[in-house]
Design a protein around this motif. Structure first.
Motif, short mmCIF file in Angstrom:
data_model
loop_
_atom_site.label_atom_id
_atom_site.label_comp_id
_atom_site.label_asym_id
_atom_site.label_seq_id
_atom_site.Cartn_x
_atom_site.Cartn_y
_atom_site.Cartn_z
N ILE A 198 5.98 -11.81 -3.40
CA ILE A 198 4.99 -10.70 -3.43
C ILE A 198 3.92 -10.57 -2.82
N THR A 199 3.32 -9.48 -2.37
CA THR A 199 1.42 -8.90 -2.10
C THR A 199 0.65 -9.43 -2.73
N ALA A 200 -0.27 -9.65 -3.02
CA ALA A 200 -1.05 -9.42 -3.71
C ALA A 200 -2.31 -9.34 -3.80
N ILE A 276 7.71 -7.39 -2.34
CA ILE A 276 7.29 -6.22 -3.09
C ILE A 276 5.81 -6.35 -2.48
N ALA A 277 5.07 -5.26 -1.40
CA ALA A 277 4.06 -5.51 -1.35
C ALA A 277 3.00 -4.68 -1.68
N VAL A 278 2.21 -5.53 -2.60
CA VAL A 278 1.01 -4.98 -3.32
C VAL A 278 0.00 -5.03 -2.90
N ALA A 279 -0.66 -5.71 -1.79
CA ALA A 279 -1.32 -6.36 -1.28
C ALA A 279 -2.27 -4.93 -0.66
N ALA A 280 -3.93 -4.67 -0.81
CA ALA A 280 -4.42 -3.58 -0.32
C ALA A 280 -4.65 -4.49 0.62
N VAL A 281 -3.72 -4.02 2.11
CA VAL A 281 -3.86 -4.50 3.16
C VAL A 281 -4.47 -4.06 4.15
N ALA A 282 -6.22 -4.77 4.75
CA ALA A 282 -6.87 -3.95 5.95
C ALA A 282 -6.58 -3.61 6.24
N ASP A 283 -6.47 -2.57 7.28
CA ASP A 283 -5.57 -1.84 8.50
C ASP A 283 -6.44 -2.34 9.57
N TYR A 284 -7.66 -3.00 9.39
CA TYR A 284 -7.90 -2.58 10.89
C TYR A 284 -8.85 -4.36 10.75
N ASN A 308 -4.24 -4.25 12.53
CA ASN A 308 -3.45 -5.13 11.91
C ASN A 308 -1.79 -5.08 11.74
N PRO A 309 -1.48 -6.34 11.71
CA PRO A 309 -0.22 -6.13 11.55
C PRO A 309 0.69 -5.11 9.88
N ASP A 310 1.25 -3.92 10.41
CA ASP A 310 1.80 -3.93 8.92
C ASP A 310 2.71 -4.74 7.97
N ILE A 311 2.86 -5.10 7.55
CA ILE A 311 3.40 -6.46 7.28
C ILE A 311 4.49 -6.11 6.50
N LEU A 312 4.75 -4.88 5.57
CA LEU A 312 5.64 -4.05 4.87
C LEU A 312 6.69 -3.80 6.12
N GLY A 313 6.21 -3.10 6.79
CA GLY A 313 6.70 -2.58 8.00
C GLY A 313 7.72 -3.53 8.30
N VAL A 325 9.64 -3.04 -1.47
CA VAL A 325 9.42 -1.81 -2.33
C VAL A 325 7.76 -1.87 -1.52
N GLY A 326 7.11 -0.95 -2.05
CA GLY A 326 5.57 -0.61 -1.16
C GLY A 326 5.08 0.16 -2.90
N PHE A 327 3.97 -0.16 -2.26
CA PHE A 327 2.82 0.30 -2.89
C PHE A 327 1.78 1.49 -2.01
N ALA A 328 2.15 2.95 -2.48
CA ALA A 328 0.81 3.53 -2.04
C ALA A 328 -0.17 3.58 -2.98
N ALA A 340 6.15 10.69 2.56
CA ALA A 340 6.49 10.58 3.68
C ALA A 340 6.05 8.60 4.09
N LYS A 341 5.48 8.57 3.55
CA LYS A 341 5.32 6.79 3.90
C LYS A 341 6.72 5.94 3.29
N ARG A 342 7.33 6.77 2.14
CA ARG A 342 8.42 5.64 2.12
C ARG A 342 9.20 5.77 3.58
O1 C5P Z 1 0.28 2.05 5.13
P1 C5P Z 1 -0.18 2.01 3.92
O2 C5P Z 1 -1.44 1.25 4.25
O3 C5P Z 1 -0.54 2.92 3.41
O4 C5P Z 1 0.65 1.12 3.19
C1 C5P Z 1 0.77 0.89 1.53
C2 C5P Z 1 2.30 0.08 1.56
O5 C5P Z 1 2.30 -0.80 2.66
C3 C5P Z 1 1.33 -1.51 0.36
O6 C5P Z 1 2.44 -1.52 -0.14
C4 C5P Z 1 0.60 -2.83 1.34
O7 C5P Z 1 1.32 -3.48 1.06
C5 C5P Z 1 1.59 -2.12 2.94
N1 C5P Z 1 1.24 -2.83 4.08
C6 C5P Z 1 1.40 -3.90 4.80
N2 C5P Z 1 0.41 -4.60 5.68
C7 C5P Z 1 -0.10 -3.32 6.17
C8 C5P Z 1 -0.44 -2.72 5.62
C9 C5P Z 1 -0.07 -1.71 4.17
O8 C5P Z 1 2.32 -4.99 4.09
N3 C5P Z 1 -0.82 -3.84 6.99
#
Ligand code: C5P
Length: 398
Positions: A198-200, A276-284, A308-313, A325-328, A340-342
């Motif tokens: 899990i990320t948080a 389960i990716a719950v973290a609010a990862v900074a996009d940049y 930043n890298p999309d960890i969940l993707g 599992v993603g969170f939005a 759309a994200k899913r």
């Molecule tokens: O793309 P967006 O940030 O809206 O997607 C949200 C989901 O993707 C969340 O589950 C979040 O933890 C994960 N995420 C991630 N790495 C990122 C951005 C989002 O794992 N860089």
């Protein structure tokens, strides 16, 4: 105490060992919670424990006589230490004093409880409680290493105020937190045997040594999901950005700061059954963080940001990917954006919420999106929501 009622230990035979320490009074509450959760509890007290709490307290709470001596004539054939230990699902010692840990680590058996520890065939878990210096001292460290090598489960301790007036690590885990950790030890639950990653929390992207970019996230939801997964019997690793939250009992936590560190930690923890990716990862992040503090200037400041890298993707796209599992968190048109994200990230399950309704709060209103459609979860505290989510996930997984 929130939601403890949902932890079920129905029919589990638990020996609760109580050793001598002021936290023995908390063992009475633990005994009550175990009984309330449906466990069949037998209490064994050391001589020192009886200096703190009377056996009658535990007798009243467990509904059975308390065992205190290896030499008790009332114990039939005198083989109580063998019968009891053969019959139990778990031997839980709480509080476990420094002296008692030393005794078990060395295989000594000079009273009923230590003899039970040696004679047992069931799992042994200990919840240490002692002064912080006793906890930190070299002999205790050595004993703990030995106990872990012997597959004894450690529950706590935590940091905080102590009865001796000092503050530090050595407080017994709260009874409710001990209870939460038990299903995983007993091997039951809908996620038994599953590895859940899990990320948080937020990530923090440095601009210079004193400044940074971050997201608003308390980490509460991710920590609640970690707790719910442990309750369901999973082995849980929580990769956490900076938060002020305590680690839920039974969860292994890895602390990170930036998205890059979070990605490295997540990839190093694979394979897992569930991510389960719950973290609010900074996009940049800032392209090149300054080594020294950037001086203020009236001319303003332009920062060059890179994605930043999309960890969940990335995890979801791997071959042999875990169930992802993603969170939005959206501010508008939740269903449209979430679905759309899913689909874009190819996730079997996505949890959507309106950011303004949830951020930093103790309650949340969530919607689950999966291949079968949408499943709204009405507003409730985050732990309750997390338990619903884990229940739904377990159904999809199994
Ligand atoms: O793309 P967006 O940030 O809206 O997607 C949200 C989901 O993707 C969340 O589950 C979040 O933890 C994960 N995420 C991630 N790495 C990122 C951005 C989002 O794992 N860089």
């Amino acid at each position: 105490m929130q939601g403890i009622e949902t932890v079920s230990l129905a029919g589990k035979k638990i020996i609760l060992g109580v050793t001598g320490g002021i936290a023995a009074y908390k063992a009475a509450e633990l005994c009550r919670l175990l009984v309330k959760a449906g466990a069949n509890v037998r209490v064994v007290m050391t001589a020192a424990a009886q200096q703190f709490v009377a056996p009658l307290t535990f007798q009243a709470l467990s509904g059975k006589p308390v065992l205190t001596s290896l030499w008790d004539a009332a114990s039939g054939d005198g083989m109580e230490h063998i019968h009891l230990s053969r019959d139990a699902d778990l031997l839980l010692v709480a509080p476990a004093s420094a002296d008692f840990l030393a005794k078990v680590a060395h295989g000594r058996a000079d009273d009923l409880l230590s003899t039970l520890c040696l004679a047992r065939t069931c799992k042994l878990a200990v919840a240490p409680a002692m002064n912080r210096e006793m906890w930190a001292t070299a002999p205790t460290r050595r004993n703990l290493e030995q106990l872990q090598a012997d597959d004894v489960s450690l529950l706590g301790p935590t940091a905080g105020d102590m009865a001796c007036g000092e503050t530090g690590l050595g407080r017994m885990l709260e009874p409710a937190d001990i209870l939460t950790a038990l299903p995983a030890l007993l091997g039951g639950g809908t996620l038994a045997g599953k590895r859940v990653l899990i990320t948080a929390g937020p990530t923090f992207e440095a601009i210079d040594p004193v400044r940074g970019l971050t997201n608003r996230s308390s980490g509460k939801m991710g920590y609640a999901v970690a707790q719910a997964a442990v309750e369901a019997g999973a082995e849980v690793c929580l990769v956490s950005g900076p938060t002020c939250l305590a680690t839920p009992a039974g969860v292994r936590r890895i602390d990170v700061q930036s998205a890059a560190e979070m990605r490295d930690a997540v990839l190093a923890e694979l394979p897992a059954d569930v991510f389960i990716a719950v973290a609010a990862v900074a996009d940049y992040r800032v392209d090149a963080a300054a080594a020294q503090k950037i001086k203020k200037s009236d001319a303003g400041l332009t920062l060059q940001l890179v994605a930043n890298p999309d960890i969940l993707g990335e995890v979801a796209a791997r071959s042999g990917a875990p169930f992802c599992v993603g969170f939005a968190a959206e501010t508008e048109r939740l269903a449209e954006h979430a679905e759309a994200k899913r689909l874009k990230k190819k996730l079997p399950l996505l949890v959507g919420n309106l950011a303004q309704d949830t951020l930093g709060q103790d309650t949340a209103e969530l919607v689950l999106f999966d291949d079968r459609g949408t499943h709204p979860l009405p507003r409730a505290d985050k732990l309750t929501q997390a338990r619903h989510l884990i229940g739904h996930l377990a159904t999809l997984l199994n």
